[in-house]
Write a protein that holds these residues in place. Structure first.
Motif, PDB file in Angstrom:
ATOM      1  N   GLY A  88       0.800  -1.212   0.000  1.00 57.47           N
ATOM      2  CA  GLY A  88       0.000   0.000   0.000  1.00 57.47           C
ATOM      3  C   GLY A  88       0.833   1.264   0.000  1.00 57.47           C
ATOM      4  O   GLY A  88       0.312   2.349  -0.243  1.00 57.47           O
ATOM      5  N   ALA A  89       2.109   1.134   0.242  1.00 61.09           N
ATOM      6  CA  ALA A  89       2.991   2.312   0.221  1.00 61.09           C
ATOM      7  C   ALA A  89       3.647   2.413  -1.143  1.00 61.09           C
ATOM      8  O   ALA A  89       3.808   1.425  -1.843  1.00 61.09           O
ATOM      9  CB  ALA A  89       4.046   2.200   1.312  1.00 61.09           C
ATOM     10  N   ASN A  90       4.002   3.609  -1.510  1.00 62.71           N
ATOM     11  CA  ASN A  90       4.591   3.806  -2.830  1.00 62.71           C
ATOM     12  C   ASN A  90       6.109   3.760  -2.826  1.00 62.71           C
ATOM     13  O   ASN A  90       6.720   3.358  -3.798  1.00 62.71           O
ATOM     14  CB  ASN A  90       4.150   5.147  -3.401  1.00 62.71           C
ATOM     15  N   ASN A  91       6.712   4.205  -1.760  1.00 67.00           N
ATOM     16  CA  ASN A  91       8.149   4.436  -1.812  1.00 67.00           C
ATOM     17  C   ASN A  91       8.955   3.164  -1.621  1.00 67.00           C
ATOM     18  O   ASN A  91       8.745   2.403  -0.686  1.00 67.00           O
ATOM     19  CB  ASN A  91       8.549   5.433  -0.730  1.00 67.00           C
ATOM     20  N   LEU A  92       9.900   2.980  -2.534  1.00 64.03           N
ATOM     21  CA  LEU A  92      10.872   1.903  -2.405  1.00 64.03           C
ATOM     22  C   LEU A  92      12.070   2.422  -1.636  1.00 64.03           C
ATOM     23  O   LEU A  92      12.575   3.498  -1.925  1.00 64.03           O
ATOM     24  CB  LEU A  92      11.362   1.451  -3.776  1.00 64.03           C
ATOM     25  N   PHE A  93      12.509   1.642  -0.660  1.00 62.59           N
ATOM     26  CA  PHE A  93      13.743   1.976   0.039  1.00 62.59           C
ATOM     27  C   PHE A  93      14.818   1.018  -0.450  1.00 62.59           C
ATOM     28  O   PHE A  93      14.657  -0.203  -0.362  1.00 62.59           O
ATOM     29  CB  PHE A  93      13.557   1.846   1.546  1.00 62.59           C
ATOM     30  N   PHE A  94      15.886   1.582  -0.960  1.00 64.31           N
ATOM     31  CA  PHE A  94      16.947   0.778  -1.540  1.00 64.31           C
ATOM     32  C   PHE A  94      18.109   0.596  -0.572  1.00 64.31           C
ATOM     33  O   PHE A  94      18.416   1.477   0.232  1.00 64.31           O
ATOM     34  CB  PHE A  94      17.491   1.459  -2.806  1.00 64.31           C
ATOM     35  N   GLY A  95      18.781  -0.538  -0.702  1.00 58.52           N
ATOM     36  CA  GLY A  95      20.073  -0.707  -0.066  1.00 58.52           C
ATOM     37  C   GLY A  95      21.127   0.029  -0.865  1.00 58.52           C
ATOM     38  O   GLY A  95      20.838   0.605  -1.931  1.00 58.52           O
ATOM     39  N   THR A  96      22.332   0.023  -0.368  1.00 57.92           N
ATOM     40  CA  THR A  96      23.409   0.778  -1.010  1.00 57.92           C
ATOM     41  C   THR A  96      23.993   0.054  -2.213  1.00 57.92           C
ATOM     42  O   THR A  96      24.840   0.593  -2.901  1.00 57.92           O
ATOM     43  CB  THR A  96      24.532   1.064  -0.014  1.00 57.92           C
ATOM     44  N   GLY A  97      23.537  -1.152  -2.460  1.00 61.25           N
ATOM     45  CA  GLY A  97      23.979  -1.881  -3.644  1.00 61.25           C
ATOM     46  C   GLY A  97      25.217  -2.714  -3.395  1.00 61.25           C
ATOM     47  O   GLY A  97      26.037  -2.422  -2.520  1.00 61.25           O
ATOM     48  N   THR A  98      25.319  -3.783  -4.162  1.00 57.47           N
ATOM     49  CA  THR A  98      26.513  -4.639  -4.145  1.00 57.47           C
ATOM     50  C   THR A  98      27.019  -4.762  -5.568  1.00 57.47           C
ATOM     51  O   THR A  98      26.260  -5.135  -6.463  1.00 57.47           O
ATOM     52  CB  THR A  98      26.208  -6.047  -3.610  1.00 57.47           C
ATOM     53  N   ARG A  99      28.277  -4.403  -5.745  1.00 55.15           N
ATOM     54  CA  ARG A  99      28.851  -4.547  -7.078  1.00 55.15           C
ATOM     55  C   ARG A  99      29.403  -5.954  -7.223  1.00 55.15           C
ATOM     56  O   ARG A  99      30.225  -6.391  -6.388  1.00 55.15           O
ATOM     57  CB  ARG A  99      29.973  -3.539  -7.302  1.00 55.15           C
ATOM     58  N   LEU A 100      28.960  -6.645  -8.250  1.00 55.20           N
ATOM     59  CA  LEU A 100      29.450  -7.993  -8.537  1.00 55.20           C
ATOM     60  C   LEU A 100      30.345  -7.939  -9.766  1.00 55.20           C
ATOM     61  O   LEU A 100      29.925  -7.438 -10.811  1.00 55.20           O
ATOM     62  CB  LEU A 100      28.291  -8.962  -8.789  1.00 55.20           C
ATOM     63  N   THR A 101      31.553  -8.436  -9.604  1.00 57.12           N
ATOM     64  CA  THR A 101      32.466  -8.570 -10.745  1.00 57.12           C
ATOM     65  C   THR A 101      32.736 -10.043 -10.946  1.00 57.12           C
ATOM     66  O   THR A 101      33.193 -10.727 -10.019  1.00 57.12           O
ATOM     67  CB  THR A 101      33.785  -7.835 -10.486  1.00 57.12           C
ATOM     68  N   VAL A 102      32.437 -10.542 -12.146  1.00 55.98           N
ATOM     69  CA  VAL A 102      32.691 -11.949 -12.463  1.00 55.98           C
ATOM     70  C   VAL A 102      33.864 -12.010 -13.425  1.00 55.98           C
ATOM     71  O   VAL A 102      33.839 -11.389 -14.494  1.00 55.98           O
ATOM     72  CB  VAL A 102      31.450 -12.614 -13.084  1.00 55.98           C
ATOM     73  N   ILE A 103      34.866 -12.756 -13.012  1.00 55.16           N
ATOM     74  CA  ILE A 103      36.085 -12.872 -13.818  1.00 55.16           C
ATOM     75  C   ILE A 103      35.966 -14.093 -14.722  1.00 55.16           C
ATOM     76  O   ILE A 103      35.672 -15.180 -14.250  1.00 55.16           O
ATOM     77  CB  ILE A 103      37.307 -12.999 -12.899  1.00 55.16           C
ATOM     78  N   PRO A 104      36.215 -13.903 -16.023  1.00 60.24           N
ATOM     79  CA  PRO A 104      36.070 -15.037 -16.950  1.00 60.24           C
ATOM     80  C   PRO A 104      37.079 -16.140 -16.646  1.00 60.24           C
ATOM     81  O   PRO A 104      38.153 -15.886 -16.118  1.00 60.24           O
ATOM     82  CB  PRO A 104      36.338 -14.428 -18.324  1.00 60.24           C
TER      83      PRO A 104
END
Lengths: 113, 117
Positions: free
Chosen positions: A97-113
């Motif tokens: 019922g609420a509109n606002n999304l609260f985000f985390g600060t994010g996680t950067r994923l680096t995948v090495i070939p």
């Protein structure tokens, strides 16, 4: 107020390794939970979401997440990552019922070939 | 067809100028949003708006103002730009929320990278 914590800021994995990204939220009531992905230079795309029902949700590209209410967690998993999974991953929470999304600060994923 | 579109994609301007970023959604959604993503990739809600209510995050300076000519558009106007306004601005939309109903998914636009010199 809701808040979201992603404790892994940068994760580096080799291809075929398994992935688990942590997400914890702080809110005592019913929540809706999301994982978004942002590939380099692109916009946010929805990976998966949880509203109710089975706490193990499956999303696109082989990702899944498990809602553990007792731990206030919604961790993202993938059994075998690919180089193309290199991106920024955001966990988000809102209450029904609420509109606002609260985000985390994010996680950067680096995948090495 | 692009669901949520924004223009321009890049915007470079001088301090003190006034600029606008446009957002359009063709999903028939009732609610639209503006988010700011800073240099550390942190996303923060600025506004949410539907035809009934504008909800402003109180931390947003009043130099920022959303303008909605119709349900499918929510433009962001910024007065007297400052260096700290440099960021990526994302527009999003979702179906309207019913009190106590299930949440819905927000769909994001491609972002506008604003650089203030």
């Amino acid at each position: 107020a809701q808040s979201v914590s992603q404790h892994n800021h940068h994760v580096i994995l080799s291809e075929a390794a398994s992935l688990e990204l942590g997400c914890n939220y702080s809110y005592g009531g019913t929540v809706n939970l999301f994982w978004y992905v942002q590939y380099p230079g692109q916009h946010l795309q929805l990976l998966l979401k949880y509203f109710s029902g089975d706490p193990l949700v499956k999303g696109i590209k082989g990702f899944e997440a498990e809602f553990i209410k007792s731990k206030f967690s919604f961790n993202l998993r993938k059994p075998s990552v690919q180089w193309s999974d290199t991106a920024e991953y955001f966990c988000a929470v809102t209450s029904p019922g609420a509109n606002n999304l609260f985000f985390g600060t994010g996680t950067r994923l680096t995948v090495i070939p | 067809d692009t669901a949520v579109s924004q223009t321009p994609k890049y915007l470079v301007t001088q301090m003190g100028n006034d600029k606008s970023i446009k957002c359009e959604q063709n999903l028939g959604h009732d609610t639209m949003y503006w988010y700011k993503q800073d240099s550390k990739k942190f996303l923060k809600i600025m506004f949410s708006y539907n035809n009934k209510e504008l909800i402003i995050n109180e931390t947003v300076p009043n130099r920022f103002s959303p303008k909605s000519p119709d349900k499918a558009h929510l433009n962001l106007h910024i007065n007297s730009l400052e260096l700290g306004d440099s960021a990526v601005y994302f527009c999003a939309s979702s179906q309207d929320q019913l009190a106590g109903g299930p949440g819905d998914t927000q769909y994001f636009g491609p972002g506008t990278r604003l650089t203030v010199l």
